[in-house]
Design a protein around this motif. Structure first.
Motif, PDB file in Angstrom:
ATOM      1  N   GLY A  60     -23.373 -23.624  45.469  1.00  0.00           N
ATOM      2  CA  GLY A  60     -23.685 -24.868  45.296  1.00  0.00           C
ATOM      3  C   GLY A  60     -24.771 -25.559  46.229  1.00  0.00           C
ATOM      4  O   GLY A  60     -25.686 -26.484  45.926  1.00  0.00           O
ATOM      5  N   SER A  61     -24.822 -24.959  47.328  1.00  0.00           N
ATOM      6  CA  SER A  61     -25.579 -25.401  48.418  1.00  0.00           C
ATOM      7  C   SER A  61     -27.320 -25.010  48.152  1.00  0.00           C
ATOM      8  O   SER A  61     -28.131 -25.587  48.738  1.00  0.00           O
ATOM      9  CB  SER A  61     -25.015 -25.235  49.844  1.00  0.00           C
ATOM     10  OG  SER A  61     -25.154 -23.666  49.840  1.00  0.00           O
ATOM     11  N   VAL A  62     -27.364 -23.764  47.534  1.00  0.00           N
ATOM     12  CA  VAL A  62     -28.862 -23.444  47.581  1.00  0.00           C
ATOM     13  C   VAL A  62     -29.373 -23.863  46.315  1.00  0.00           C
ATOM     14  O   VAL A  62     -30.762 -23.904  46.546  1.00  0.00           O
ATOM     15  CB  VAL A  62     -28.631 -21.820  47.390  1.00  0.00           C
ATOM     16  CG1 VAL A  62     -29.931 -21.154  46.777  1.00  0.00           C
ATOM     17  CG2 VAL A  62     -28.098 -21.157  48.683  1.00  0.00           C
ATOM     18  N   GLY A  63     -28.740 -24.078  45.127  1.00  0.00           N
ATOM     19  CA  GLY A  63     -29.440 -24.282  43.848  1.00  0.00           C
ATOM     20  C   GLY A  63     -30.573 -25.743  44.025  1.00  0.00           C
ATOM     21  O   GLY A  63     -31.512 -25.785  43.603  1.00  0.00           O
ATOM     22  N   VAL A  64     -29.900 -26.618  44.850  1.00  0.00           N
ATOM     23  CA  VAL A  64     -30.458 -28.038  44.850  1.00  0.00           C
ATOM     24  C   VAL A  64     -31.603 -28.006  45.771  1.00  0.00           C
ATOM     25  O   VAL A  64     -32.331 -28.899  45.950  1.00  0.00           O
ATOM     26  CB  VAL A  64     -29.261 -29.012  45.452  1.00  0.00           C
ATOM     27  CG1 VAL A  64     -28.485 -29.351  44.195  1.00  0.00           C
ATOM     28  CG2 VAL A  64     -28.712 -28.762  46.554  1.00  0.00           C
ATOM     29  N   VAL A  65     -31.829 -26.856  46.730  1.00  0.00           N
ATOM     30  CA  VAL A  65     -32.958 -26.858  47.643  1.00  0.00           C
ATOM     31  C   VAL A  65     -33.696 -25.463  47.528  1.00  0.00           C
ATOM     32  O   VAL A  65     -34.644 -25.165  48.419  1.00  0.00           O
ATOM     33  CB  VAL A  65     -32.518 -26.975  49.066  1.00  0.00           C
ATOM     34  CG1 VAL A  65     -31.888 -28.383  49.485  1.00  0.00           C
ATOM     35  CG2 VAL A  65     -31.495 -25.868  49.596  1.00  0.00           C
ATOM     36  N   LEU A  66     -33.554 -25.019  46.265  1.00  0.00           N
ATOM     37  CA  LEU A  66     -34.223 -23.546  45.846  1.00  0.00           C
ATOM     38  C   LEU A  66     -35.823 -23.599  45.939  1.00  0.00           C
ATOM     39  O   LEU A  66     -36.266 -23.042  46.387  1.00  0.00           O
ATOM     40  CB  LEU A  66     -33.693 -23.241  44.542  1.00  0.00           C
ATOM     41  CG  LEU A  66     -34.206 -21.942  44.286  1.00  0.00           C
ATOM     42  CD1 LEU A  66     -34.046 -20.668  45.141  1.00  0.00           C
ATOM     43  CD2 LEU A  66     -33.943 -21.472  42.927  1.00  0.00           C
ATOM     44  N   ASP A  67     -36.360 -24.856  45.716  1.00  0.00           N
ATOM     45  CA  ASP A  67     -37.797 -24.898  45.913  1.00  0.00           C
ATOM     46  C   ASP A  67     -38.369 -24.902  47.289  1.00  0.00           C
ATOM     47  O   ASP A  67     -39.380 -24.164  47.450  1.00  0.00           O
ATOM     48  CB  ASP A  67     -38.276 -26.326  45.052  1.00  0.00           C
ATOM     49  CG  ASP A  67     -38.103 -26.334  43.752  1.00  0.00           C
ATOM     50  OD1 ASP A  67     -38.078 -25.192  42.958  1.00  0.00           O
ATOM     51  OD2 ASP A  67     -38.264 -27.255  42.839  1.00  0.00           O
ATOM     52  N   GLN A  68     -37.709 -25.625  48.169  1.00  0.00           N
ATOM     53  CA  GLN A  68     -37.809 -25.508  49.570  1.00  0.00           C
ATOM     54  C   GLN A  68     -37.631 -24.062  50.157  1.00  0.00           C
ATOM     55  O   GLN A  68     -38.332 -23.833  50.863  1.00  0.00           O
ATOM     56  CB  GLN A  68     -37.155 -26.644  50.364  1.00  0.00           C
ATOM     57  CG  GLN A  68     -37.357 -27.827  49.913  1.00  0.00           C
ATOM     58  CD  GLN A  68     -36.534 -28.514  49.002  1.00  0.00           C
ATOM     59  OE1 GLN A  68     -36.213 -27.886  47.897  1.00  0.00           O
ATOM     60  NE2 GLN A  68     -35.726 -29.654  49.270  1.00  0.00           N
ATOM     61  N   VAL A  69     -36.566 -23.590  49.729  1.00  0.00           N
ATOM     62  CA  VAL A  69     -36.381 -22.207  50.221  1.00  0.00           C
ATOM     63  C   VAL A  69     -37.408 -21.135  49.868  1.00  0.00           C
ATOM     64  O   VAL A  69     -37.755 -20.239  50.373  1.00  0.00           O
ATOM     65  CB  VAL A  69     -34.877 -21.593  49.985  1.00  0.00           C
ATOM     66  CG1 VAL A  69     -34.724 -20.127  49.841  1.00  0.00           C
ATOM     67  CG2 VAL A  69     -33.828 -22.403  50.291  1.00  0.00           C
ATOM     68  N   ARG A  70     -37.781 -21.229  48.551  1.00  0.00           N
ATOM     69  CA  ARG A  70     -38.662 -20.537  48.084  1.00  0.00           C
ATOM     70  C   ARG A  70     -39.973 -20.639  48.743  1.00  0.00           C
ATOM     71  O   ARG A  70     -40.923 -19.682  49.129  1.00  0.00           O
ATOM     72  CB  ARG A  70     -38.953 -20.626  46.329  1.00  0.00           C
ATOM     73  CG  ARG A  70     -37.933 -20.319  45.540  1.00  0.00           C
ATOM     74  CD  ARG A  70     -38.248 -20.440  44.064  1.00  0.00           C
ATOM     75  NE  ARG A  70     -39.624 -19.620  43.823  1.00  0.00           N
ATOM     76  CZ  ARG A  70     -40.204 -19.672  42.744  1.00  0.00           C
ATOM     77  NH1 ARG A  70     -39.729 -20.653  41.722  1.00  0.00           N
ATOM     78  NH2 ARG A  70     -41.168 -18.977  42.295  1.00  0.00           N
ATOM     79  N   GLY A  71     -40.405 -21.965  48.955  1.00  0.00           N
ATOM     80  CA  GLY A  71     -41.742 -22.166  49.604  1.00  0.00           C
ATOM     81  C   GLY A  71     -41.951 -21.711  51.119  1.00  0.00           C
ATOM     82  O   GLY A  71     -42.824 -21.085  51.669  1.00  0.00           O
ATOM     83  N   ASP A  72     -40.548 -21.965  51.779  1.00  0.00           N
ATOM     84  CA  ASP A  72     -40.578 -21.528  53.200  1.00  0.00           C
ATOM     85  C   ASP A  72     -40.530 -19.935  53.338  1.00  0.00           C
ATOM     86  O   ASP A  72     -41.012 -19.433  54.432  1.00  0.00           O
ATOM     87  CB  ASP A  72     -39.477 -21.984  54.016  1.00  0.00           C
ATOM     88  CG  ASP A  72     -39.877 -23.615  54.084  1.00  0.00           C
ATOM     89  OD1 ASP A  72     -40.944 -24.021  53.971  1.00  0.00           O
ATOM     90  OD2 ASP A  72     -38.897 -24.395  54.809  1.00  0.00           O
ATOM     91  N   LEU A  73     -40.027 -19.354  52.520  1.00  0.00           N
ATOM     92  CA  LEU A  73     -39.756 -17.786  52.717  1.00  0.00           C
ATOM     93  C   LEU A  73     -40.343 -17.059  51.845  1.00  0.00           C
ATOM     94  O   LEU A  73     -40.512 -15.655  51.986  1.00  0.00           O
ATOM     95  CB  LEU A  73     -38.032 -17.430  52.414  1.00  0.00           C
ATOM     96  CG  LEU A  73     -37.101 -18.266  53.232  1.00  0.00           C
ATOM     97  CD1 LEU A  73     -35.624 -17.637  52.662  1.00  0.00           C
ATOM     98  CD2 LEU A  73     -37.236 -17.994  54.535  1.00  0.00           C
ATOM     99  N   GLY A  74     -41.512 -17.679  50.857  1.00  0.00           N
ATOM    100  CA  GLY A  74     -42.436 -16.970  50.430  1.00  0.00           C
ATOM    101  C   GLY A  74     -41.761 -16.015  49.043  1.00  0.00           C
ATOM    102  O   GLY A  74     -42.163 -14.970  48.790  1.00  0.00           O
ATOM    103  N   MET A  75     -40.884 -16.596  48.657  1.00  0.00           N
ATOM    104  CA  MET A  75     -40.132 -15.774  47.472  1.00  0.00           C
ATOM    105  C   MET A  75     -40.646 -15.816  46.058  1.00  0.00           C
ATOM    106  O   MET A  75     -41.309 -16.941  45.793  1.00  0.00           O
ATOM    107  CB  MET A  75     -38.633 -16.375  47.276  1.00  0.00           C
ATOM    108  CG  MET A  75     -37.550 -16.247  48.152  1.00  0.00           C
ATOM    109  SD  MET A  75     -35.971 -16.920  47.270  1.00  0.00           S
ATOM    110  CE  MET A  75     -34.851 -16.630  48.685  1.00  0.00           C
TER     111      MET A  75
END
Length: 442
Positions: free
Chosen positions: A70-85
């Motif tokens: 539950g904690s990842v889905g809501v910030v997935l856009d930020q995670v992708r942007g910072d980690l270059g996913m």
């Protein structure tokens, strides 16, 4: 007749809670009160403090099992942007929970038997804490996936040990404890989804938002460390050990597995596609997201009310029929009038989610021994989650193939019917051990 102990030396552990010895018949099954599908035998009465501690520890364990999801889905856009996913890596991340729940759930049976339930619970929370901390500090998308696997592996083992923990410690309170940990699972997922973004805003970014959940899993680890001295193991008596191969010959086990798979496939399809279905019908993204939260929240009071409902209906299949009916009605509403009263469709689908906790309750109610509960739990959840992965994947594939949501929704309506079919079998007052051919084969 002979007796054996299922916890340490049958004394009270650090929690003050002992699991009673059980009388074994010649067939190797415990003899006791079968009114509610559990085994109850005369035993020393555990202290109130011990009951509170182990009950709270089970609920805290359950709260943590969906936080990593539950904690990842809501910030997935930020995670992708910072980690270059890439989009592919992000897609793998969204399917990891079901895959890990299946693979590590099935593979955990032998390890749990050797470790004992208390040590397994401590290991679950240690893996969760480690995975949550590590993925909040890494700088590479692939490494983030690997750290997520660590946390989800812990959650997968946690899924399968909850029913046998309840069976071992609360054989006389199976519906109550199952409803409490079912609500805790839902509550943990909802809390992570709702509060991770505010935590990220308050503490400087998504890393803090997802990493702070390790504090909760670390705190939940403490009571299990206190209970390690008196662990719960599967019985060492040969005739009471059940392999997955033996259980796979039981019609009851197959019914349990298939109802779990059908419910979970529909549930993960809801989490993955329900907002987009409404969005494509003209519902705003904010409102669609709020309705997904409503869908999850509706299940909490229903789950807490399940003990009362189970007591009222007994072994009649009214509950799985009702869960199937409201789920089908919810999807039918999404098919015919998605933007008219979408809150009603969310409520109906949320009520249908009660099939999840009902099935988990039945795992313990349809077995006589802790060993049977543990093996049936692994079989049902491990293989069930593997089949459930077809749900969200199949919905997306059907949508891409047809260019419409009609075919996927019709398939989901048909899937909800399986809850009624296999729920009818599970509701019958038949114990797993009684459906097995335990005779030696020449």
């Amino acid at each position: 007749m002979r007796s054996f102990c299922t916890i340490g030396s049958c004394g009270f552990g650090a929690s003050g809670l002992g699991v009673p010895s059980r009388v074994v018949t010649r067939r190797g099954y415990p003899r006791g009160n079968r009114d509610n599908g559990s085994v109850t035998t005369p035993s020393p009465t555990p202290t109130t403090g011990g009951r509170w501690l182990v009950g709270a520890a089970i609920v805290l364990l359950a709260v943590n099992l969906r936080v990593a999801v539950g904690s990842v889905g809501v910030v997935l856009d930020q995670v992708r942007g910072d980690l270059g996913m890439t989009a592919t890596v992000a897609g793998v991340l969204t399917t990891l929970p079901v895959v890990c729940f299946a693979v590590f759930g099935v593979g955990s049976a032998g390890s749990v038997r050797r470790l004992g339930l208390h040590r397994a619970a401590a290991l679950v929370l240690a893996l969760l804490t480690l995975g949550l901390v590590l993925r909040s500090v890494v700088d590479d998308g692939t490494v983030f996936l690997l750290c997520s696997v660590i946390a989800l592996a812990g959650a997968a083992v946690g899924n399968v040990i909850l029913p046998p923990l309840v069976k071992a410690h609360f054989p006389d309170r199976i519906p109550l404890m199952s409803s409490l940990y079912g609500a805790a699972l839902m509550g943990g997922a909802a809390a992570a989804s709702v509060t991770t973004v505010p935590l990220s805003d308050a503490f400087g970014g998504w890393r803090s938002g997802i990493g702070l959940w390790a504090v909760l899993s670390g705190l939940a680890l403490v009571p299990w460390l206190l209970m390690l001295r008196r662990d719960v193991h599967a019985p060492q008596v040969h005739e009471d050990r059940l392999s997955m191969r033996a259980v796979s010959r039981s019609p009851l086990a197959w019914a349990m597995l298939l109802i779990f798979a059908a419910q979970s496939a529909g549930a993960y399809a809801q989490f993955g596609w329900f907002p987009q279905m409404l969005g494509d019908a003209g519902v705003s993204s904010g409102y669609a997201g709020a309705l997904l939260g409503l869908l999850s929240a509706v299940g909490l009071p229903l789950t807490l009310g399940l003990p009362w409902l189970i007591e009222r209906v007994g072994d009649r299949p009214y509950l799985p029929w009702a869960f199937a009916a409201v789920t089908a009605a919810g999807w039918l509403g999404v098919l015919l009038a998605p933007a008219t009263v979408p809150w009603l469709w969310a409520v109906l689908l949320g009520l249908g989610g009660g099939a999840f906790t009902w099935t988990l309750t039945m795992i313990a109610r349809r077995t006589r021994t802790t060993a049977g509960t543990a093996t049936l739990s692994v079989t049902t959840q491990g293989l069930g989650y593997l089949l459930a992965g077809i749900g969200p994947f199949g919905v997306g594939a059907l949508h891409d193939a047809t260019g419409s949501w009609d075919a996927p929704i019709i398939a989901l309506i048909a899937l909800s019917g399986l809850i009624a079919v296999f729920g009818t079998i599970v509701a019958r007052p038949v114990m797993l051990e009684d459906t097995l051919d335990r005779r030696p084969r020449g």
